[in-house]
Design a protein around this motif. Structure first.
Motif, PDB file in Angstrom:
ATOM      1  N   ASP A   1       0.830  -1.216   0.000  1.00  0.00           N
ATOM      2  CA  ASP A   1       0.000   0.000   0.000  1.00  0.00           C
ATOM      3  C   ASP A   1       0.861   1.263   0.000  1.00  0.00           C
TER       4      ASP A   1
ATOM      5  N   ALA B   1      -0.335 -15.756  -8.056  1.00  0.00           N
ATOM      6  CA  ALA B   1      -1.150 -14.674  -7.504  1.00  0.00           C
ATOM      7  C   ALA B   1      -0.265 -13.541  -6.997  1.00  0.00           C
TER       8      ALA B   1
ATOM      9  N   GLU C   1       1.959  -6.944 -10.555  1.00  0.00           N
ATOM     10  CA  GLU C   1       1.531  -6.329 -11.821  1.00  0.00           C
ATOM     11  C   GLU C   1       0.397  -5.332 -11.593  1.00  0.00           C
ATOM     12  N   LYS C   2      -0.581  -5.720 -10.790  1.00  0.00           N
ATOM     13  CA  LYS C   2      -1.735  -4.846 -10.550  1.00  0.00           C
ATOM     14  C   LYS C   2      -1.322  -3.545  -9.871  1.00  0.00           C
ATOM     15  N   ARG C   3      -0.281  -3.613  -9.029  1.00  0.00           N
ATOM     16  CA  ARG C   3       0.183  -2.406  -8.343  1.00  0.00           C
ATOM     17  C   ARG C   3       1.099  -1.564  -9.228  1.00  0.00           C
ATOM     18  N   GLY C   4       1.383  -2.052 -10.435  1.00  0.00           N
ATOM     19  CA  GLY C   4       2.239  -1.296 -11.349  1.00  0.00           C
ATOM     20  C   GLY C   4       3.679  -1.211 -10.896  1.00  0.00           C
TER      21      GLY C   4
ATOM     22  N   GLU D   1       0.804 -11.551  -9.911  1.00  0.00           N
ATOM     23  CA  GLU D   1      -0.342 -10.749 -10.353  1.00  0.00           C
ATOM     24  C   GLU D   1      -0.509  -9.513  -9.472  1.00  0.00           C
ATOM     25  N   LEU D   2      -0.271  -9.667  -8.174  1.00  0.00           N
ATOM     26  CA  LEU D   2      -0.346  -8.529  -7.256  1.00  0.00           C
ATOM     27  C   LEU D   2       0.668  -7.454  -7.636  1.00  0.00           C
TER      28      LEU D   2
ATOM     29  N   ARG E   1       8.877  -5.249 -12.466  1.00  0.00           N
ATOM     30  CA  ARG E   1       9.229  -6.660 -12.519  1.00  0.00           C
ATOM     31  C   ARG E   1      10.746  -6.845 -12.345  1.00  0.00           C
TER      32      ARG E   1
END
Length: 252
Positions: free
Chosen positions: A182, A221, A227-230, A224-225, A233
């Motif tokens: 967060d 997962a 990636e979703k948070r931008g 994916e988290l 990598r």
């Protein structure tokens, strides 16, 4: 009625260091109120950090550090032949640790960079279990003193020695911490084995996974988290490879 008196045989204990900083052994020898009581359970045969005495008869061997030279291989094999129980002690012993970062480069280049071309033997870093059978692993950089003491008590009493199966996130939530995801950070807490009391994340430092993977992690997962948070990598790959603890979970 008198209380029963429990007796036990002291554990013939030895501690050895290989390629490492010896921080895990120092953590175990840290002077706290429980130190005298803890070592009262042990017949310390060899432990350089606390005694100059050396004896070759021991039942349990704690081995800290990774293997990076041929003489270390020979020494480790000799320890394994003597020890009834061999414990990989700390992240370097369990996974290769920070030392394994040199495996990304040619050995000759590492020697030239660090030793200025001096004739020094150095092999690709390997974890202890690559060389010998390991009966128990205690990860951590450094290890958690309370956890080690609990496991030693288990060895003395013949009870089952276990590590937490759940991830660091559980302990982090118990500390009422704000999730570092967060705050825009990549944290390996969701996939790393607990047992450290979330000391890094409580200090607002993202987990780097020094304790290795928790049981039954959902790695897709987790990716994916990220990636979703931008989040990067590339940064994720760097964190996963820092201790060499997630080699079974490659990041594409």
């Amino acid at each position: 009625m008198k209380n029963p008196v429990y007796t036990f045989e002291k554990l013939k204990f030895a501690s050895f260091e290989f390629t490492c900083c010896e921080g895990c052994q120092l953590q175990l020898a840290n002077r706290e109120a429980s130190l005298a009581e803890f070592f009262g359970l042990l017949d310390v045969r060899t432990f350089r950090e606390i005694s100059s005495e050396k004896h070759d008869d021991y039942d349990v061997a704690f081995v800290e550090g990774s293997i990076s030279r041929s003489d270390e291989i020979e020494r480790l094999l000799a320890i394994r032949r003597q020890a009834k129980t061999l414990v990989a002690f700390g992240t370097c012993a369990c996974f290769g640790g920070v030392n394994s970062l040199k495996n990304r480069y040619p050995i000759e280049k590492c020697i030239a960079e660090v030793y200025d071309g001096q004739p020094v033997e150095s092999l690709p870093v390997r974890k202890i279990s690559d060389i010998v059978k390991v009966d128990l692993s205690i990860p951590g950089c450094p290890v958690a003193k309370k956890e080690v003491e609990r496991i030693v008590v288990s060895l003395v009493t013949g009870s089952l020695a276990t590590l937490p199966k759940y991830p660091v996130c559980v302990e982090c939530k118990e500390q009422l911490n704000t999730c570092l995801f967060d705050l825009g950070e990549i944290c390996l807490g969701p996939i790393t084995r607990a047992g450290c009391d979330a000391v890094c994340t409580t200090g607002k430092t993202p987990c780097l996974g020094c304790r290795g993977p928790a049981d039954d992690i959902n790695f897709p997962a987790f990716l994916e988290l990220v990636e979703k948070r931008g989040l990067s990598r590339r940064d994720l790959k760097e964190k996963l490879g820092f201790y060499n603890a997630f080699e079974a979970y490659p990041c594409p």
